[in-house]
Design an enzyme around this catalytic site. Structure first.
Site, PDB file in Angstrom:
ATOM      1  N   ARG A  11     -12.401   2.170   7.562  1.00  0.00           N
ATOM      2  CA  ARG A  11     -13.762   0.854   7.187  1.00  0.00           C
ATOM      3  C   ARG A  11     -13.586   0.158   8.368  1.00  0.00           C
ATOM      4  O   ARG A  11     -13.610  -2.114   8.203  1.00  0.00           O
ATOM      5  CB  ARG A  11     -12.542   0.367   5.751  1.00  0.00           C
ATOM      6  CG  ARG A  11     -13.900  -0.497   4.933  1.00  0.00           C
ATOM      7  CD  ARG A  11     -12.827  -1.056   3.925  1.00  0.00           C
ATOM      8  NE  ARG A  11     -13.565  -1.854   3.020  1.00  0.00           N
ATOM      9  CZ  ARG A  11     -13.448  -2.974   2.400  1.00  0.00           C
ATOM     10  NH1 ARG A  11     -12.708  -3.307   2.424  1.00  0.00           N
ATOM     11  NH2 ARG A  11     -14.511  -2.671   1.721  1.00  0.00           N
ATOM     12  N   ASP A  49      -4.229  -5.770   0.051  1.00  0.00           N
ATOM     13  CA  ASP A  49      -4.666  -5.133   0.319  1.00  0.00           C
ATOM     14  C   ASP A  49      -4.412  -3.970   1.289  1.00  0.00           C
ATOM     15  O   ASP A  49      -4.012  -5.384   2.407  1.00  0.00           O
ATOM     16  CB  ASP A  49      -6.056  -5.028   0.500  1.00  0.00           C
ATOM     17  CG  ASP A  49      -7.117  -4.081  -0.362  1.00  0.00           C
ATOM     18  OD1 ASP A  49      -6.462  -3.319  -0.453  1.00  0.00           O
ATOM     19  OD2 ASP A  49      -7.815  -4.530  -0.752  1.00  0.00           O
ATOM     20  N   MET A  50      -4.635  -3.080   1.279  1.00  0.00           N
ATOM     21  CA  MET A  50      -3.885  -2.695   3.116  1.00  0.00           C
ATOM     22  C   MET A  50      -5.057  -0.766   2.684  1.00  0.00           C
ATOM     23  O   MET A  50      -5.890  -0.151   2.033  1.00  0.00           O
ATOM     24  CB  MET A  50      -3.244  -1.787   3.107  1.00  0.00           C
ATOM     25  CG  MET A  50      -2.365  -1.760   4.154  1.00  0.00           C
ATOM     26  SD  MET A  50      -2.756   0.603   5.181  1.00  0.00           S
ATOM     27  CE  MET A  50      -2.100   0.657   6.166  1.00  0.00           C
ATOM     28  N   ASP A  72      -9.525   2.469  -7.401  1.00  0.00           N
ATOM     29  CA  ASP A  72     -10.972   1.460  -7.810  1.00  0.00           C
ATOM     30  C   ASP A  72     -11.577   2.192  -8.569  1.00  0.00           C
ATOM     31  O   ASP A  72     -12.609   1.639  -8.379  1.00  0.00           O
ATOM     32  CB  ASP A  72     -11.367   1.901  -6.338  1.00  0.00           C
ATOM     33  CG  ASP A  72     -11.204   0.678  -5.057  1.00  0.00           C
ATOM     34  OD1 ASP A  72     -10.128  -0.264  -5.092  1.00  0.00           O
ATOM     35  OD2 ASP A  72     -11.437   1.171  -4.045  1.00  0.00           O
TER      36      ASP A  72
HETATM   37  C1  GLA Z   1     -10.651  -2.130  -1.493  1.00  0.00           C
HETATM   38  C2  GLA Z   1     -10.054  -2.629  -2.734  1.00  0.00           C
HETATM   39  C3  GLA Z   1     -11.598  -3.223  -3.670  1.00  0.00           C
HETATM   40  C4  GLA Z   1     -11.369  -4.036  -3.147  1.00  0.00           C
HETATM   41  C5  GLA Z   1     -12.120  -4.347  -1.915  1.00  0.00           C
HETATM   42  C6  GLA Z   1     -12.676  -5.602  -0.604  1.00  0.00           C
HETATM   43  O1  GLA Z   1     -11.175  -1.296  -1.615  1.00  0.00           O
HETATM   44  O2  GLA Z   1      -9.381  -1.419  -3.257  1.00  0.00           O
HETATM   45  O3  GLA Z   1      -9.935  -2.954  -4.804  1.00  0.00           O
HETATM   46  O4  GLA Z   1     -10.233  -5.294  -3.480  1.00  0.00           O
HETATM   47  O5  GLA Z   1     -11.177  -3.333  -0.570  1.00  0.00           O
HETATM   48  O6  GLA Z   1     -12.832  -4.969  -0.151  1.00  0.00           O
END
Ligand code: GLA
Length: 790
Positions: free
Chosen positions: A443, A478-479, A548
């Site tokens: 990413r 997040d990661m 997600d």
């Molecule tokens: C990840 C998270 C999502 C969102 C995106 C933002 O994919 O899982 O929920 O926060 O990052 O970039």
């Protein structure tokens, strides 16, 4: 309770319903005797242990004085390599002279209150007193000692294990493998269940027969990963949700792990779990020690629901910090699926206003608010506001959200850096990579080297400053990438094998500091959804963004799979748009809620463009959720019908006293002229009388298309303007289903909802589910009736 028979050298660890028995073997190794249903303390353990009366051919004899004993056929608690056990070792050493044989014999034991290890997450005693048995084993030749810790969580039927390895010698040694536990037993028709997956397909159930050989699941990704979860189940062939024997093993750790299940040619079963030995080596200098993560073991002879209940209770009472353990969680709105990176303050306020009207309590600003972050190619590392998007800053935005009557939360991804960021331009050496190689990206980002104290200090300061700069109540942490190019320029060549574990310890250090300084913040862990769903993260962050994938059907599988090891009180679950962004599938709005209701409810779509129908439906959903929030979030969870194996999913939550229950009924595809649905409700109390009632919910007229002529008393043209307008406003209510049923009947016969649509017409009593249809039923024990009965 821990009972010790000093004469026989037997240690009997007893929980409310289980016994774990180990003993010192005549050879002084530590042997496993029994793990299962509770036994009397005075039970004769002699007849439980495996024994030989004559030498077994072609084995290595440990001691010439006893030819009948060899380590390869013994049940061991701490196997190592080199003295005749040819199964997988739990610990493996390389000593300074190059030798790799080790042999640990009993030295001493003690019972203490559960010791505290600050460097990593662990189960905590909190209110209860938790006894811990520590057995010290020693390799007398190499002067290395190993403390085996066994902590007894009586009421959860859980034994927690961990190992502390201490180098008491004058020389350094290399630890090549340091797992947290070993469990040996007879392999008697066992099945192994693990939870595999990928991004947007997390924790799918994978069950197989354990044949002779070795099965290993692991993560090399630097996170516990969606590929394989660090929680496994061993169960008998015949075990199901309600009946049968099963064992669980779950690691309190968020990094690379391995779980090994070995069935030897003699049909002995070995189970191990711990830090992945792949790409791991750890130099232990003289007098240094190494502490492994904890593993949570549980046994149930009442099926898988009880096993899960044990884990749910352990997590809620001994992993999640007490401040959050029982605290009801807010209904949140997240702007990510509505705007992605493309927002302004105006747009956010517009969304917030719409969200507030629906009953939302917490507004979460996701990715894109900081640095030069307009896509995922830039900005990570620069944790200060992007003034172009939010000219008044975070504090003012939070104020405006608060004025609307909602709390404010924000997204961060502190462990990462984009090359296109001020942080990277200033500190290119802070990223994990090798100077001689172009790094690979995930990413578009690199991972910060958390083994470095200055990096950790920087992150703690950034996030702390952010928290203190505005009225922030929630942080989504997040990661979003897996590890590659593993190399730290802060470690010498002998210590590179430590990097991935040191990274975890670095992360834990940051989280410990932040959560101690800001205990009022609700943290939600996320790693591209559920890529780091484990008890390690839960120790710091009381909830996890489960996936997600918010599709109304996929989420059924994901949450069902997740529920084996983790309670619904830690699963973030949102209602988002249909068709879903992940599989372009259409599912009813009511089903998306009925699934998310068995988790921590949120909404994630453009709330400012909802139709009047959708607004009314959502308000109604949120009201229902708030009314039953305690039961939905913290009730005892039951799996009744498995969507991996059937066309349905049935799940339920019950209150502790069984006076309340919510049942979720979900259908994948409509079955024409289908069979009766009889739903097992044996988790209820047979002494009560219950009133069961379906949640008032609605269809959109669109569902009927041309058939609307039959569904409504008035004739409408399905292509006409009137129909189009009506479908935006008209709430077509589902069937009414109210039943008074005795607990006896429910427990013995099950619950039968209203008759399903059969293609022969529709009226107020017909349950029209359709593809991906669902219902929630609320059961309440009738006080008057029950008083009469008692
Ligand atoms: C990840 C998270 C999502 C969102 C995106 C933002 O994919 O899982 O929920 O926060 O990052 O970039």
């Amino acid at each position: 309770m821990i009972y010790i028979n000093e004469d026989k050298k037997v240690f009997h660890l007893q929980t409310d319903n289980t016994s774990y028995i180990i003993r010192i073997l005549p050879s002084s190794h530590l042997g496993q005797v029994y793990y299962g249903e509770i036994l009397d303390v005075n039970h004769d353990t002699e007849n439980l242990k495996p024994k030989h009366d004559i030498e077994v051919g072609s084995q290595v004899i440990y001691d010439e004085n006893d030819k009948t004993f060899n380590l390869n056929l013994a049940f061991l608690e701490m196997p190592t390599y080199g003295k005749g056990d040819f199964r997988e070792p739990m610990l493996h050493f390389r000593f300074s002279d190059g030798s790799r044989t080790s042999d640990f014999l009993y030295l001493k034991h003690e019972v203490v209150a559960k010791p505290v290890f600050k460097e990593m997450p662990e189960t905590k005693a909190y209110k209860d007193e938790i006894e811990t048995l520590i057995i010290t084993m020693r390799d007398n030749v190499k002067n290395v000692e190993v403390d085996l810790h066994y902590s007894v969580f009586r009421h959860q039927d859980v034994i927690v294990r961990r190992v502390v390895i201490r180098n008491e010698s004058e020389n350094s040694l290399i630890l090549e493998k340091a797992l947290s536990m070993n469990f040996d037993t007879f392999s008697d028709n066992y099945q192994l269940t693990t939870f595999e997956g990928a991004w947007i397909r997390e924790r799918m159930i994978n069950k197989r027969v354990v044949e002779q050989g070795i099965i290993k699941i692991d993560s090399k990704k630097g996170v516990s990963s969606a590929d394989h979860n660090p929680f496994i189940i061993i169960s008998k062939d015949e075990t199901n949700e309600m009946y049968g024997k099963c064992f669980g093993f779950g690691l309190v750790y968020s990094g690379n792990f391995e779980a090994v299940i070995e069935r030897s040619p003699f049909d002995l079963l070995r189970v191990q779990i711990g830090i992945n030995s792949f790409d791991f080596y750890w130099e232990l200098k003289k007098k240094e020690k190494f502490v492994t993560p904890e593993v949570v073991m549980s046994f149930s002879n009442k099926g898988l629901n009880t096993l899960s209940k044990n884990y749910h209770s352990l997590i809620n009472n001994h992993i999640i910090k007490p401040d959050w353990a029982k605290k009801e969680r807010p209904v949140l709105f997240n702007n990510w699926e509505a705007t992605m990176f493309d927002f302004t303050q105006r747009k956010l306020i517009k969304l917030a206003k719409s969200a507030q009207k629906l009953g939302i309590e917490l507004f979460v600003l996701d990715d894109g608010w900081f640095g030069n972050r307009n896509s995922d190619t830039a900005g990570l590392g620069d944790w200060y506001v992007n003034k172009k998007k939010l000219p008044l800053g975070i504090s003012k935005l939070a104020e405006k959200i608060n004025k609307l009557g909602m709390d404010f939360g924000i997204w961060v991804e502190p462990e990462m850096v984009n090359m296109d960021s001020d942080l990277y331009r200033l500190h290119p050496d802070w990223a994990i990579k090798h100077d001689d190689r172009d790094p690979s990206f995930g990413r578009n980002q690199l991972i910060l080297d958390l083994t470095k104290e200055e990096v950790r200090n920087y992150l703690v300061k950034c996030i702390s400053d952010l928290i203190e700069s505005a009225n922030i109540k929630y942080i989504k942490w997040d990661m979003n990438r897996s590890f590659s190019d593993i190399y730290s320029n802060s470690l010498d060549h002998n210590n590179q094998g430590k990097l991935v574990h040191l990274y975890q310890l670095g992360l834990y250090d940051i989280l410990e500091r932040l959560t101690t300084k800001h205990p009022e913040i609700l943290f939600e862990s996320c790693a591209s959804g559920g890529n780091r769903f484990d008890m390690g993260m839960l120790y710091y962050m009381p909830q996890v963004w489960t996936s997600d994938n918010t599709d109304g059907y996929c989420r059924q599988l994901i949450q069902y799979g997740t529920s084996y090891g983790y309670p619904q009180s830690v699963m973030g679950a949102h209602v988002s748009d249909s068709p879903s962004a992940q599989v372009i599938r259409k599912t009813p709005l009511e089903t998306r809620f009925n699934v998310a209701a068995f988790g921590l409810l949120g909404y994630e779509f453009d709330a400012s463009t909802l139709s009047s129908f959708e607004k009314k439906v959502i308000k109604n959903q949120i009201n229902f959720y708030k009314k039953h929030r305690k039961l939905l979030q913290f009730g005892e969870f039951h799996r009744i019908k498995n969507p991996f194996e059937t066309n349905n999913m049935y799940i339920a939550v019950t209150s502790k006293d069984k006076k309340e229950c919510i049942l979720g009924v979900y259908k994948t595809l409509e079955q024409p002229n289908g069979t009766y649905e009889i739903i097992d409700m044996s988790m209820l109390d047979r002494n009560y009388t219950y009133k069961a009632e379906n949640r008032k919910s609605y269809f959109n007229l669109n569902k009927f298309g041309y058939l609307v002529k039959h569904a409504l008393p008035v004739k409408l043209n399905p292509n006409g303007v009137l129909f189009h307008i009506l479908s935006k406003y008209y709430l077509y209510e589902i069937e009414k289903d109210e039943q008074i049923i005795s607990g006896d009947k429910l427990v013995n016969n099950g619950f039968i909802p209203k008759q399903n649509f059969l293609g022969s017409g529709i009226n107020d009593s017909i349950r029209l589910m359709g593809d991906f249809g669902s219902r929630l039923y609320y059961f309440k024990a009738l006080e008057e009736e029950n008083e009469k009965n008692n």
